[in-house]
Design a protein around this motif. Sequence first.
Motif, PDB file in Angstrom:
ATOM      1  N   ASP A   1     -11.419   5.205  -1.909  1.00  0.00           N
ATOM      2  CA  ASP A   1     -10.112   4.745  -1.427  1.00  0.00           C
ATOM      3  C   ASP A   1      -9.302   4.013  -2.484  1.00  0.00           C
ATOM      4  N   GLU A   2      -9.960   3.492  -3.520  1.00  0.00           N
ATOM      5  CA  GLU A   2      -9.244   2.708  -4.521  1.00  0.00           C
ATOM      6  C   GLU A   2      -9.391   3.257  -5.934  1.00  0.00           C
ATOM      7  N   THR A   3     -10.106   4.358  -6.097  1.00  0.00           N
ATOM      8  CA  THR A   3     -10.419   4.853  -7.439  1.00  0.00           C
ATOM      9  C   THR A   3     -10.007   6.314  -7.594  1.00  0.00           C
ATOM     10  N   TYR A   4      -9.396   6.627  -8.745  1.00  0.00           N
ATOM     11  CA  TYR A   4      -8.952   7.988  -9.039  1.00  0.00           C
ATOM     12  C   TYR A   4      -9.290   8.335 -10.487  1.00  0.00           C
TER      13      TYR A   4
ATOM     14  N   THR B   1     -10.651  -5.595  -9.226  1.00  0.00           N
ATOM     15  CA  THR B   1     -11.665  -4.652  -9.695  1.00  0.00           C
ATOM     16  C   THR B   1     -11.403  -4.246 -11.141  1.00  0.00           C
TER      17      THR B   1
ATOM     18  N   LYS C   1      -9.421  11.994  -6.345  1.00  0.00           N
ATOM     19  CA  LYS C   1      -9.787  10.776  -5.621  1.00  0.00           C
ATOM     20  C   LYS C   1     -11.297  10.601  -5.617  1.00  0.00           C
TER      21      LYS C   1
ATOM     22  N   THR D   1      -7.948   2.387 -10.884  1.00  0.00           N
ATOM     23  CA  THR D   1      -8.197   1.691  -9.628  1.00  0.00           C
ATOM     24  C   THR D   1      -6.883   1.102  -9.129  1.00  0.00           C
ATOM     25  N   LEU D   2      -6.778   0.969  -7.819  1.00  0.00           N
ATOM     26  CA  LEU D   2      -5.590   0.364  -7.221  1.00  0.00           C
ATOM     27  C   LEU D   2      -5.782  -1.126  -6.989  1.00  0.00           C
ATOM     28  N   ASN D   3      -6.981  -1.624  -7.293  1.00  0.00           N
ATOM     29  CA  ASN D   3      -7.320  -3.020  -7.034  1.00  0.00           C
ATOM     30  C   ASN D   3      -7.304  -3.810  -8.344  1.00  0.00           C
TER      31      ASN D   3
ATOM     32  N   SER E   1       0.820  -1.209   0.000  1.00  0.00           N
ATOM     33  CA  SER E   1       0.000   0.000   0.000  1.00  0.00           C
ATOM     34  C   SER E   1       0.853   1.258   0.000  1.00  0.00           C
TER      35      SER E   1
ATOM     36  N   LEU F   1       1.905   2.001  -3.513  1.00  0.00           N
ATOM     37  CA  LEU F   1       0.805   2.556  -4.302  1.00  0.00           C
ATOM     38  C   LEU F   1       0.548   4.011  -3.929  1.00  0.00           C
ATOM     39  N   ASP F   2       0.671   4.322  -2.642  1.00  0.00           N
ATOM     40  CA  ASP F   2       0.498   5.713  -2.210  1.00  0.00           C
ATOM     41  C   ASP F   2       1.531   6.615  -2.874  1.00  0.00           C
TER      42      ASP F   2
END
Length: 248
Positions: free
Chosen positions: A82-85, A104, A79, A99-101, A56, A59-60
Amino acid sequence: DRLYQEALSDPELKRTQVELEAALSNSREARQVVFDLFQDLDGFSLDDYKPFSDVSSGLDRLVRFLSAAVADRQQKLIKVDDETYDLVTVDDTRRARFTLNRDTAMSQDDLELMGLDHPLVQEELGRWRSVPPEDVGIAVSGDVDMPVLLSLWMVEASAGNGERRVVLQPIAVKQDGARVPAVERQCERYLQAPATSPRFVPKQRLELFARAVEPTLQRELKHKGAANGDGSYSAELIGYVEIVDQGA
């Protein structure tokens, strides 16, 4: 009784001598095998691998980089959750949704996985890596008792077996050449520190690089094994920070 009988059958102990020599030979061979197995671990430290245990945080940093990088193009990374930009242009048109997932991203066609290999991220990395060295420097105020020169190097090392590693190596030194590990460990914090006026003149910077920074970098890479053996490495300066006493 058995040992006595064996001794009588070999009164000159020739067989015993042969067995001892064989045992010693096997011992030497085993020792060499163990040495060869572990000799590449001279620069090994668990501390070097701790950052990779927390995905994490990586990713940050990637999100912060992309946000800062596109701002230069008058674009914004917004943003959504929490997982989508969303990456939007100057006229608020959405250019991409990240997405960071990974799961997803695979389940939704309108989402793109943010990662180092994404074309937009690669584009920004390439653009900022091509910035001339004279344009990558900043001066900030910090909690130091005398000016510190912090340099950031991207090191690409390749071993003789074809293995390739890329690492970011910070080197921080005072004007007398003394290394400052505490600054190196917090290099990201100093990159976010308030800007101030630089203290070194170009001649001082060049002299300090030649006398202290580059030799320190070379020793560090040798210690970590990057500059040893049959492999090769390259070190590229990607960041320069002059840290000045905030009370000065």
